[in-house]
Design a protein around this motif. Structure first.
Motif, PDB file in Angstrom:
ATOM      1  N   THR A 129       0.828  -1.193   0.000  1.00 44.78           N
ATOM      2  CA  THR A 129       0.000   0.000   0.000  1.00 44.78           C
ATOM      3  C   THR A 129       0.866   1.248   0.000  1.00 44.78           C
ATOM      4  O   THR A 129       2.042   1.217   0.363  1.00 44.78           O
ATOM      5  CB  THR A 129      -0.911   0.057   1.248  1.00 44.78           C
ATOM      6  OG1 THR A 129      -0.134   0.393   2.404  1.00 44.78           O
ATOM      7  CG2 THR A 129      -1.629  -1.264   1.471  1.00 44.78           C
ATOM      8  N   GLY A 130       0.252   2.345  -0.403  1.00 46.51           N
ATOM      9  CA  GLY A 130       0.906   3.639  -0.413  1.00 46.51           C
ATOM     10  C   GLY A 130      -0.057   4.664  -0.968  1.00 46.51           C
ATOM     11  O   GLY A 130      -1.186   4.330  -1.361  1.00 46.51           O
ATOM     12  N   ARG A 131       0.378   5.917  -1.027  1.00 41.98           N
ATOM     13  CA  ARG A 131      -0.497   6.979  -1.506  1.00 41.98           C
ATOM     14  C   ARG A 131      -0.350   7.239  -2.998  1.00 41.98           C
ATOM     15  O   ARG A 131      -1.206   7.881  -3.605  1.00 41.98           O
ATOM     16  CB  ARG A 131      -0.212   8.261  -0.721  1.00 41.98           C
ATOM     17  CG  ARG A 131      -0.596   8.150   0.739  1.00 41.98           C
ATOM     18  CD  ARG A 131      -0.406   9.438   1.509  1.00 41.98           C
ATOM     19  NE  ARG A 131       0.984   9.702   1.832  1.00 41.98           N
ATOM     20  CZ  ARG A 131       1.392  10.611   2.720  1.00 41.98           C
ATOM     21  NH1 ARG A 131       0.493  11.347   3.364  1.00 41.98           N
ATOM     22  NH2 ARG A 131       2.669  10.790   2.967  1.00 41.98           N
ATOM     23  N   ASP A 132       0.731   6.756  -3.602  1.00 45.20           N
ATOM     24  CA  ASP A 132       1.031   7.026  -5.009  1.00 45.20           C
ATOM     25  C   ASP A 132       0.703   5.794  -5.852  1.00 45.20           C
ATOM     26  O   ASP A 132       1.447   4.808  -5.860  1.00 45.20           O
ATOM     27  CB  ASP A 132       2.509   7.394  -5.145  1.00 45.20           C
ATOM     28  CG  ASP A 132       2.890   7.838  -6.548  1.00 45.20           C
ATOM     29  OD1 ASP A 132       2.241   7.413  -7.515  1.00 45.20           O
ATOM     30  OD2 ASP A 132       3.865   8.617  -6.674  1.00 45.20           O
ATOM     31  N   ALA A 133      -0.426   5.843  -6.562  1.00 45.54           N
ATOM     32  CA  ALA A 133      -0.882   4.684  -7.329  1.00 45.54           C
ATOM     33  C   ALA A 133       0.117   4.264  -8.392  1.00 45.54           C
ATOM     34  O   ALA A 133       0.373   3.063  -8.578  1.00 45.54           O
ATOM     35  CB  ALA A 133      -2.238   4.984  -7.967  1.00 45.54           C
ATOM     36  N   PRO A 136       4.194 -11.099 -10.265  1.00 45.48           N
ATOM     37  CA  PRO A 136       2.765 -11.347 -10.072  1.00 45.48           C
ATOM     38  C   PRO A 136       2.360 -11.643  -8.631  1.00 45.48           C
ATOM     39  O   PRO A 136       1.171 -11.657  -8.321  1.00 45.48           O
ATOM     40  CB  PRO A 136       2.498 -12.561 -10.969  1.00 45.48           C
ATOM     41  CG  PRO A 136       3.830 -13.244 -11.100  1.00 45.48           C
ATOM     42  CD  PRO A 136       4.839 -12.144 -11.083  1.00 45.48           C
ATOM     43  N   GLY A 137       3.317 -11.867  -7.755  1.00 52.04           N
ATOM     44  CA  GLY A 137       2.972 -12.125  -6.353  1.00 52.04           C
ATOM     45  C   GLY A 137       2.692 -10.880  -5.554  1.00 52.04           C
ATOM     46  O   GLY A 137       2.476 -10.952  -4.335  1.00 52.04           O
ATOM     47  N   VAL A 138       2.674  -9.707  -6.220  1.00 55.04           N
ATOM     48  CA  VAL A 138       2.482  -8.435  -5.531  1.00 55.04           C
ATOM     49  C   VAL A 138       1.176  -7.793  -5.979  1.00 55.04           C
ATOM     50  O   VAL A 138       0.921  -7.647  -7.181  1.00 55.04           O
ATOM     51  CB  VAL A 138       3.660  -7.473  -5.802  1.00 55.04           C
ATOM     52  CG1 VAL A 138       3.439  -6.148  -5.088  1.00 55.04           C
ATOM     53  CG2 VAL A 138       4.967  -8.100  -5.360  1.00 55.04           C
ATOM     54  N   LEU A 139       0.352  -7.392  -5.023  1.00 54.08           N
ATOM     55  CA  LEU A 139      -0.921  -6.742  -5.302  1.00 54.08           C
ATOM     56  C   LEU A 139      -0.888  -5.315  -4.762  1.00 54.08           C
ATOM     57  O   LEU A 139      -0.792  -5.109  -3.556  1.00 54.08           O
ATOM     58  CB  LEU A 139      -2.074  -7.511  -4.636  1.00 54.08           C
ATOM     59  CG  LEU A 139      -3.459  -6.847  -4.694  1.00 54.08           C
ATOM     60  CD1 LEU A 139      -3.945  -6.767  -6.142  1.00 54.08           C
ATOM     61  CD2 LEU A 139      -4.457  -7.621  -3.831  1.00 54.08           C
ATOM     62  N   PRO A 140      -0.953  -4.298  -5.632  1.00 52.22           N
ATOM     63  CA  PRO A 140      -0.913  -2.909  -5.160  1.00 52.22           C
ATOM     64  C   PRO A 140      -2.301  -2.416  -4.758  1.00 52.22           C
ATOM     65  O   PRO A 140      -3.292  -2.697  -5.441  1.00 52.22           O
ATOM     66  CB  PRO A 140      -0.394  -2.155  -6.391  1.00 52.22           C
ATOM     67  CG  PRO A 140      -0.872  -2.958  -7.562  1.00 52.22           C
ATOM     68  CD  PRO A 140      -0.901  -4.393  -7.107  1.00 52.22           C
ATOM     69  N   LYS A 154       2.087   0.666  -8.803  1.00 56.99           N
ATOM     70  CA  LYS A 154       1.984  -0.160 -10.012  1.00 56.99           C
ATOM     71  C   LYS A 154       3.369  -0.503 -10.557  1.00 56.99           C
ATOM     72  O   LYS A 154       3.607  -1.636 -10.983  1.00 56.99           O
ATOM     73  CB  LYS A 154       1.161   0.573 -11.071  1.00 56.99           C
ATOM     74  CG  LYS A 154      -0.324   0.680 -10.750  1.00 56.99           C
ATOM     75  CD  LYS A 154      -1.053   1.467 -11.833  1.00 56.99           C
ATOM     76  CE  LYS A 154      -2.518   1.658 -11.492  1.00 56.99           C
ATOM     77  NZ  LYS A 154      -3.224   2.482 -12.521  1.00 56.99           N
ATOM     78  N   ARG A 155       4.262   0.489 -10.555  1.00 56.71           N
ATOM     79  CA  ARG A 155       5.627   0.232 -11.049  1.00 56.71           C
ATOM     80  C   ARG A 155       6.318  -0.825 -10.201  1.00 56.71           C
ATOM     81  O   ARG A 155       7.003  -1.720 -10.723  1.00 56.71           O
ATOM     82  CB  ARG A 155       6.444   1.527 -11.051  1.00 56.71           C
ATOM     83  CG  ARG A 155       6.118   2.480 -12.177  1.00 56.71           C
ATOM     84  CD  ARG A 155       7.177   3.570 -12.293  1.00 56.71           C
ATOM     85  NE  ARG A 155       7.237   4.396 -11.097  1.00 56.71           N
ATOM     86  CZ  ARG A 155       6.522   5.498 -10.915  1.00 56.71           C
ATOM     87  NH1 ARG A 155       5.665   5.895 -11.853  1.00 56.71           N
ATOM     88  NH2 ARG A 155       6.648   6.211  -9.819  1.00 56.71           N
ATOM     89  N   THR A 156       6.168  -0.712  -8.879  1.00 59.37           N
ATOM     90  CA  THR A 156       6.816  -1.680  -7.992  1.00 59.37           C
ATOM     91  C   THR A 156       6.239  -3.077  -8.195  1.00 59.37           C
ATOM     92  O   THR A 156       6.980  -4.064  -8.237  1.00 59.37           O
ATOM     93  CB  THR A 156       6.656  -1.241  -6.532  1.00 59.37           C
ATOM     94  OG1 THR A 156       7.325   0.007  -6.346  1.00 59.37           O
ATOM     95  CG2 THR A 156       7.243  -2.265  -5.576  1.00 59.37           C
ATOM     96  N   ALA A 157       4.924  -3.170  -8.328  1.00 58.39           N
ATOM     97  CA  ALA A 157       4.285  -4.474  -8.551  1.00 58.39           C
ATOM     98  C   ALA A 157       4.762  -5.086  -9.863  1.00 58.39           C
ATOM     99  O   ALA A 157       5.038  -6.294  -9.943  1.00 58.39           O
ATOM    100  CB  ALA A 157       2.771  -4.319  -8.543  1.00 58.39           C
ATOM    101  N   ALA A 158       4.878  -4.265 -10.907  1.00 58.74           N
ATOM    102  CA  ALA A 158       5.352  -4.771 -12.195  1.00 58.74           C
ATOM    103  C   ALA A 158       6.799  -5.235 -12.102  1.00 58.74           C
ATOM    104  O   ALA A 158       7.185  -6.246 -12.705  1.00 58.74           O
ATOM    105  CB  ALA A 158       5.204  -3.682 -13.262  1.00 58.74           C
ATOM    106  N   GLU A 159       7.591  -4.506 -11.321  1.00 61.12           N
ATOM    107  CA  GLU A 159       9.008  -4.850 -11.168  1.00 61.12           C
ATOM    108  C   GLU A 159       9.197  -6.150 -10.389  1.00 61.12           C
ATOM    109  O   GLU A 159      10.036  -6.987 -10.746  1.00 61.12           O
ATOM    110  CB  GLU A 159       9.731  -3.719 -10.447  1.00 61.12           C
ATOM    111  CG  GLU A 159      11.170  -4.018 -10.067  1.00 61.12           C
ATOM    112  CD  GLU A 159      11.745  -3.008  -9.079  1.00 61.12           C
ATOM    113  OE1 GLU A 159      12.613  -3.397  -8.288  1.00 61.12           O
ATOM    114  OE2 GLU A 159      11.317  -1.833  -9.103  1.00 61.12           O
ATOM    115  N   LEU A 160       8.410  -6.323  -9.326  1.00 63.50           N
ATOM    116  CA  LEU A 160       8.632  -7.456  -8.427  1.00 63.50           C
ATOM    117  C   LEU A 160       7.875  -8.719  -8.839  1.00 63.50           C
ATOM    118  O   LEU A 160       8.191  -9.799  -8.357  1.00 63.50           O
ATOM    119  CB  LEU A 160       8.260  -7.068  -6.993  1.00 63.50           C
ATOM    120  CG  LEU A 160       9.105  -5.943  -6.384  1.00 63.50           C
ATOM    121  CD1 LEU A 160       8.702  -5.700  -4.933  1.00 63.50           C
ATOM    122  CD2 LEU A 160      10.590  -6.277  -6.458  1.00 63.50           C
TER     123      LEU A 160
END
Length: 258
Positions: free
Chosen positions: A41-45, A57-61, A49-55
């Motif tokens: 979670t965070g305030r900057d959507a 499919p196991g990451v849900l933003p 999204k960039r972090t989820a794409a980088e890390l």
């Protein structure tokens, strides 16, 4: 229950606040390495999204301002079908760098809203399901700041010491229901936040950036700051220590020794 051949967090879902960058991203990487699925979670959507794409499919933003009760309630609703069994309260703000008498009340309140109320709201939202299941782990990211003088940083130091107090009390409340609550207190972590602090200190004292940095890191036994990845690995290690509850762990390269 995982087998000996599975990663320690296989089958578990973790929630990491402030997970889009810095320490939160490092913690997320470490939890993924141990087999967890991670909600960040965070305030900057866009950052999330960039972090989820980088890390991967196991990451849900999920966008959430942890200082806002309505945001936290909405997050809990969005994750109602998820079995969150690891909560890492990492979201935090550095706050002003100034003498206490020059700090405006709204600046003080902003620091406490994120650094302390955010931990309270997240625990309030996600602990009940853990206690009903009789299993779960909470790691609150505090700081060594406040355990030794850190001039011109009163709101930050006070807020992080409040997190430690919250942690020890909460551990006593939910430990009997099988939920562990601990805090991790990093020392100065190399990265943009400390670079900002060194620039401000150099301006204040009329010294160079290198001199301001050296004056600070020389206080540590190892003569350096810790890294973001070391913080991530520390959270990972704490979750493997099943008897750890109500503890505050220093990770400071020897800047604080007790």
């Amino acid at each position: 229950m995982t087998s000996r051949t599975e990663p320690p967090l296989a089958g578990r879902t973790a929630l990491v606040t402030g997970g889009g960058s810095g320490l939160g991203r490092a913690v997320t990487r470490a939890l993924l390495a141990d087999g967890a699925r991670v909600v960040i979670t965070g305030r900057d959507a866009e950052n999330l999204k960039r972090t989820a794409a980088e890390l991967g499919p196991g990451v849900l933003p999920q966008v959430c301002d942890v200082s806002r009760p309505a945001d936290v309630e909405a997050l809990a609703g969005a994750l109602a079908d998820e079995e969150i069994s690891v909560l890492v309260n990492n979201a935090g703000v550095a706050g002003p760098v100034a003498p206490l008498t020059d700090i405006a009340p709204e600046e003080w309140d902003e620091v406490f809203a994120v650094n302390v109320r955010g931990v309270y709201l997240m625990c309030r939202a996600f602990l009940p399901a853990m206690t009903r299941r009789g299993f779960g782990d909470v790691v609150n990211v505090a700081s060594v700041s406040g355990k030794r003088p850190l001039l011109r940083r009163a709101p930050y130091c006070a807020s992080k010491m409040a997190v430690i107090g919250l942690t020890t009390t909460l551990a006593g409340e939910v430990g009997p229901q099988g939920v562990t609550v601990n805090s991790l207190s990093p020392g100065p972590v190399s990265g943009p936040r400390m670079e900002r602090n060194f620039r401000l200190e150099a301006e204040r004292t009329g010294s160079s950036y290198a001199e301001a940095e050296e004056a600070f890191v020389s206080r540590a036994a190892l003569g350096r700051m810790v890294t973001e990845d070391e913080v991530g690995e520390a959270v990972r290690a704490m979750l493997r220590m099943r008897g750890l509850c109500g503890a505050d762990i220093d990770l400071s390269a020897g800047m604080v020794a007790r």
